[in-house]
Motif scaffolding. Structure first.
Motif, PDB file in Angstrom:
ATOM      1  N   ASP A 423       0.820  -1.212   0.000  1.00  0.00           N
ATOM      2  CA  ASP A 423       0.000   0.000   0.000  1.00  0.00           C
ATOM      3  C   ASP A 423       0.858   1.267   0.000  1.00  0.00           C
ATOM      4  O   ASP A 423       0.512   2.246  -0.662  1.00  0.00           O
ATOM      5  CB  ASP A 423      -0.905   0.033   1.242  1.00  0.00           C
ATOM      6  CG  ASP A 423      -2.160  -0.818   1.092  1.00  0.00           C
ATOM      7  OD1 ASP A 423      -2.421  -1.292  -0.031  1.00  0.00           O
ATOM      8  OD2 ASP A 423      -2.861  -1.009   2.098  1.00  0.00           O
ATOM      9  N   TYR A 424       1.947   1.253   0.734  1.00  0.00           N
ATOM     10  CA  TYR A 424       2.697   2.485   0.962  1.00  0.00           C
ATOM     11  C   TYR A 424       4.059   2.532   0.279  1.00  0.00           C
ATOM     12  O   TYR A 424       4.699   3.579   0.259  1.00  0.00           O
ATOM     13  CB  TYR A 424       2.837   2.737   2.466  1.00  0.00           C
ATOM     14  CG  TYR A 424       1.481   2.957   3.095  1.00  0.00           C
ATOM     15  CD1 TYR A 424       0.823   4.171   2.952  1.00  0.00           C
ATOM     16  CD2 TYR A 424       0.827   1.929   3.767  1.00  0.00           C
ATOM     17  CE1 TYR A 424      -0.437   4.372   3.484  1.00  0.00           C
ATOM     18  CE2 TYR A 424      -0.444   2.117   4.301  1.00  0.00           C
ATOM     19  CZ  TYR A 424      -1.073   3.344   4.158  1.00  0.00           C
ATOM     20  OH  TYR A 424      -2.329   3.534   4.671  1.00  0.00           O
ATOM     21  N   PRO A 493       1.218   5.323  -5.340  1.00  0.00           N
ATOM     22  CA  PRO A 493       0.461   6.517  -4.994  1.00  0.00           C
ATOM     23  C   PRO A 493       0.432   6.762  -3.490  1.00  0.00           C
ATOM     24  O   PRO A 493       0.330   7.869  -3.027  1.00  0.00           O
ATOM     25  CB  PRO A 493      -0.944   6.219  -5.530  1.00  0.00           C
ATOM     26  CG  PRO A 493      -1.005   4.732  -5.649  1.00  0.00           C
ATOM     27  CD  PRO A 493       0.384   4.287  -5.957  1.00  0.00           C
ATOM     28  N   ARG A 494       0.538   5.689  -2.705  1.00  0.00           N
ATOM     29  CA  ARG A 494       0.535   5.886  -1.255  1.00  0.00           C
ATOM     30  C   ARG A 494       1.934   6.181  -0.748  1.00  0.00           C
ATOM     31  O   ARG A 494       2.144   7.106   0.010  1.00  0.00           O
ATOM     32  CB  ARG A 494      -0.006   4.640  -0.553  1.00  0.00           C
ATOM     33  CG  ARG A 494      -1.507   4.461  -0.758  1.00  0.00           C
ATOM     34  CD  ARG A 494      -2.017   3.364   0.149  1.00  0.00           C
ATOM     35  NE  ARG A 494      -3.465   3.240   0.027  1.00  0.00           N
ATOM     36  CZ  ARG A 494      -4.217   2.644   0.921  1.00  0.00           C
ATOM     37  NH1 ARG A 494      -3.654   2.108   1.986  1.00  0.00           N
ATOM     38  NH2 ARG A 494      -5.510   2.555   0.770  1.00  0.00           N
ATOM     39  N   GLY A 495       2.889   5.376  -1.156  1.00  0.00           N
ATOM     40  CA  GLY A 495       4.241   5.510  -0.623  1.00  0.00           C
ATOM     41  C   GLY A 495       4.863   6.854  -0.920  1.00  0.00           C
ATOM     42  O   GLY A 495       5.609   7.393  -0.127  1.00  0.00           O
ATOM     43  N   LYS A 496       4.550   7.417  -2.089  1.00  0.00           N
ATOM     44  CA  LYS A 496       5.157   8.695  -2.464  1.00  0.00           C
ATOM     45  C   LYS A 496       4.308   9.882  -2.023  1.00  0.00           C
ATOM     46  O   LYS A 496       4.810  10.894  -1.615  1.00  0.00           O
ATOM     47  CB  LYS A 496       5.348   8.753  -3.979  1.00  0.00           C
ATOM     48  CG  LYS A 496       6.493   7.879  -4.465  1.00  0.00           C
ATOM     49  CD  LYS A 496       7.815   8.462  -4.069  1.00  0.00           C
ATOM     50  CE  LYS A 496       8.949   7.728  -4.761  1.00  0.00           C
ATOM     51  NZ  LYS A 496      10.225   8.365  -4.567  1.00  0.00           N
ATOM     52  N   LYS A 497       3.007   9.754  -2.170  1.00  0.00           N
ATOM     53  CA  LYS A 497       2.160  10.919  -1.932  1.00  0.00           C
ATOM     54  C   LYS A 497       1.092  10.659  -0.874  1.00  0.00           C
ATOM     55  O   LYS A 497       0.117  11.363  -0.789  1.00  0.00           O
ATOM     56  CB  LYS A 497       1.489  11.346  -3.232  1.00  0.00           C
ATOM     57  CG  LYS A 497       2.485  11.796  -4.298  1.00  0.00           C
ATOM     58  CD  LYS A 497       1.780  12.383  -5.476  1.00  0.00           C
ATOM     59  CE  LYS A 497       2.779  12.912  -6.497  1.00  0.00           C
ATOM     60  NZ  LYS A 497       2.127  13.462  -7.674  1.00  0.00           N
ATOM     61  N   GLY A 498       1.278   9.615  -0.085  1.00  0.00           N
ATOM     62  CA  GLY A 498       0.273   9.291   0.907  1.00  0.00           C
ATOM     63  C   GLY A 498      -0.805   8.420   0.299  1.00  0.00           C
ATOM     64  O   GLY A 498      -0.743   8.036  -0.863  1.00  0.00           O
ATOM     65  N   PRO A 499      -1.843   8.063   1.085  1.00  0.00           N
ATOM     66  CA  PRO A 499      -2.869   7.171   0.583  1.00  0.00           C
ATOM     67  C   PRO A 499      -3.574   7.756  -0.626  1.00  0.00           C
ATOM     68  O   PRO A 499      -3.817   8.951  -0.707  1.00  0.00           O
ATOM     69  CB  PRO A 499      -3.839   7.052   1.766  1.00  0.00           C
ATOM     70  CG  PRO A 499      -3.091   7.542   2.949  1.00  0.00           C
ATOM     71  CD  PRO A 499      -2.084   8.502   2.444  1.00  0.00           C
ATOM     72  N   SER A 500      -3.918   6.904  -1.596  1.00  0.00           N
ATOM     73  CA  SER A 500      -4.622   7.387  -2.772  1.00  0.00           C
ATOM     74  C   SER A 500      -6.060   7.735  -2.434  1.00  0.00           C
ATOM     75  O   SER A 500      -6.731   8.447  -3.151  1.00  0.00           O
ATOM     76  CB  SER A 500      -4.592   6.320  -3.871  1.00  0.00           C
ATOM     77  OG  SER A 500      -5.037   5.087  -3.348  1.00  0.00           O
ATOM     78  N   HIS A 501      -6.559   7.206  -1.310  1.00  0.00           N
ATOM     79  CA  HIS A 501      -7.885   7.576  -0.842  1.00  0.00           C
ATOM     80  C   HIS A 501      -7.910   7.392   0.668  1.00  0.00           C
ATOM     81  O   HIS A 501      -7.080   6.701   1.232  1.00  0.00           O
ATOM     82  CB  HIS A 501      -8.963   6.693  -1.478  1.00  0.00           C
ATOM     83  CG  HIS A 501      -8.878   5.263  -1.043  1.00  0.00           C
ATOM     84  ND1 HIS A 501      -7.942   4.395  -1.556  1.00  0.00           N
ATOM     85  CD2 HIS A 501      -9.572   4.573  -0.090  1.00  0.00           C
ATOM     86  CE1 HIS A 501      -8.077   3.201  -0.965  1.00  0.00           C
ATOM     87  NE2 HIS A 501      -9.046   3.283  -0.072  1.00  0.00           N
TER      88      HIS A 501
END
Length: 521
Positions: A423-424, A493-501
């Motif tokens: 996820d991250y 999308p989570r690891g770089k910019k936080g959770p995608s949702h």
């Protein structure tokens, strides 16, 4: 020495001039003010249960920078920071005898047992010397006297109940103004040298270009960080989306090390948030900064309510758990040799930089307590040693929470290391950054090298158990995610910019209330 009235301001975790009630009070109650910082030798001894060094190299470097920075600030205002190495109760007594003109000793109140012991001894010394003691409360966003619980024994044991009550019934006090000039220290008083790491029997902290916290200690650096994160880059407006990141400086506020030493005031942050919301934008991200500051308050108030129980093996819930003390397993965890790459990457980052992301902390704590079954205090004391931003209430409160014996209504809360990693850190970039043995393993495969074929391992120049350890433990739930690796090769999308949702059930915790004009939700 001067015969005029003198106040000693004993500084501890309040190394700032802005929003500091001690300076505000002293200016009105003395002609000479002695801002005093003591390097207490007890802070450089061993931790209580496992005798790890209590203050590690990264936090010590940050502290020394913060003390130097405060001295520079005070000098620019006509004052100085008096520095001594010794127990505060003994240093204060010596100064009172030396100066002969001290009317009061003032300090901010702390809440944990070691700090309270110092306060008690300072009060005893002052009583003996017939010197008044003045205390303030200034470490939390909401003042202790303003939270809607007549006594701390009535503090809710669930954070959400606390947060709702405080948001509905309390308000944040204004910050104390920063003095333009300060009363001088008494003439002839030696300022005292700021010790080196070596003089405190500590090694110099190494530097690492990969660090997500390459920042310096001190009030001026804390205020510059807020200026950067809020006003220069508007990063605060996307904080909620990016806060679970792993790589880089700006995925989160990074205020916690400065907050831990009091180099920045939580009230100042709050009032800057309110100004930002008025002048720029108010959204879930700006609210979430306040939400996190409230968690910090909560853990401090929990420590007031429960006292030393925050350090007990049975925790706040007095729950008997058969914790293990397998030091071989613990060594694998602390050195990043568990064979579980996401855990190892986070632990190596901590060991090499003194920093770890919030997402990483939750995962390695869950792994230690739930997957390895090790005594949670091993982890808490290791964090106390290494974390730049160690704060006794937040550290032990979070570890109790992770161990399932603190403020968490959910039973058996456990993180799935593989799901969290995917996820991250979906593309494995974070793992490869800190675990170079996996640098040739592409994409998300870096999270599960034990699932690779012999040929794939050979191509990556890897031999499990030789160049990189086989996992010390395998949780059955991990296998459900082995085949769920993202097919893309771009950044997660989570690891770089936080959770995608944001999961729906958590989406509006407090946010509707915060932005409601009626406050009647």
């Amino acid at each position: 020495m001067s015969a005029s009235r003198t106040v000693i301001c004993l500084l501890r975790n309040d190394l700032r001039l802005h929003d500091n009630e001690l300076f505000h009070w002293a200016q009105s109650n003395a002609e000479h003010v002695v801002p005093l910082y003591c390097f207490d030798p007890r802070h450089y001894a061993g931790t209580h249960h496992f005798n790890f060094p209590k203050t590690g190299p990264f936090r010590l470097r940050f502290l020394l920078e913060s003390v130097r920075d405060l001295r520079d600030t005070l000098l620019s205002k006509g004052s100085n920071l008096v520095v001594r190495t010794g127990k505060p109760e003994e240093v204060v007594a010596d100064l009172v005898r030396q100066l002969g003109s001290v009317s009061s000793v003032a300090f901010h109140e702390e809440v944990a047992s070691e700090e309270l012991s110092v306060e008690r001894k300072v009060k005893e010394a002052c009583a003996e010397l017939k010197v008044n003691v003045h205390t303030c409360w200034g470490s939390t966003l909401y003042h202790r006297d303003d939270v809607p619980f007549r006594h701390m024994s009535r503090l809710p044991d669930v954070y959400t109940q606390f947060r709702k009550a405080v948001e509905l019934q309390s308000s944040v006090r204004p910050a104390f103004p920063t003095p333009e000039r300060l009363h001088p220290v008494p003439p002839g008083l030696e300022e005292g040298a700021i010790p080196t790491a070596e003089e405190l029997q500590q090694t110099e902290a190494p530097s690492d270009s990969r660090s997500a916290f390459p920042c310096s200690g001190g009030e001026s650096h804390a205020l510059a960080r807020l200026q950067h994160y809020f006003w220069d880059t508007d990063k605060v407006a996307t904080y909620k989306e990016t806060r679970n990141g792993l790589i880089g400086v700006d995925f989160s506020t990074k205020f916690s090390p400065w907050l831990a030493l009091g180099c920045i005031s939580p009230r100042y942050i709050y009032h800057q948030i309110k100004r930002y919301e008025t002048e720029r934008t108010a959204n879930q991200s700006t609210y979430w900064v306040v939400f996190e500051l409230l968690w910090r308050d909560y853990f401090r108030f929990v420590a007031v309510k429960y006292g030393n129980r925050i350090f007990y093996a049975r925790g706040l819930q007095d729950k008997s758990v058969p914790w293990k003390k397998d030091m071989k397993l613990f060594d694998a965890w602390k050195e990043g040799r568990t064979g579980v790459p996401f855990v190892d990457a986070n632990m190596r980052e901590l060991a090499l930089t003194g920093f770890m992301s919030n997402r990483g902390r939750q995962n390695v704590a869950s792994f230690l307590t739930k997957d390895l079954g090790l005594d949670w205090r091993l982890g808490a004391e290791w964090f106390e040693y290494l974390l730049i931003d160690h704060d006794v209430c937040s550290n032990y409160g979070n570890w109790l929470y992770s161990a399932g014996i603190g403020n968490d209504p959910r039973e058996n809360r456990k993180f799935n290391m593989i799901k969290q990693a995917l996820d991250y850190d979906g593309n494995g970039d974070y793992v490869r950054q800190w675990v170079p043995e996996l640098s040739s393993v592409g994409g998300a495969d870096a999270h599960t090298p034990w699932t690779l074929s012999s040929a794939a391992l050979s191509r990556a120049h890897m031999a499990l158990g030789e160049t990189y350890p086989a996992p010390v433990v395998m949780a059955p739930e991990w296998s459900r995610h082995y085949n769920k690796k993202p097919s893309n090769t771009g950044p997660s999308p989570r690891g770089k910019k936080g959770p995608s949702h944001t999961p729906k059930q958590h989406r509006d915790r407090g946010i509707d209330f915060y932005f409601s004009k009626s406050k009647n939700l």
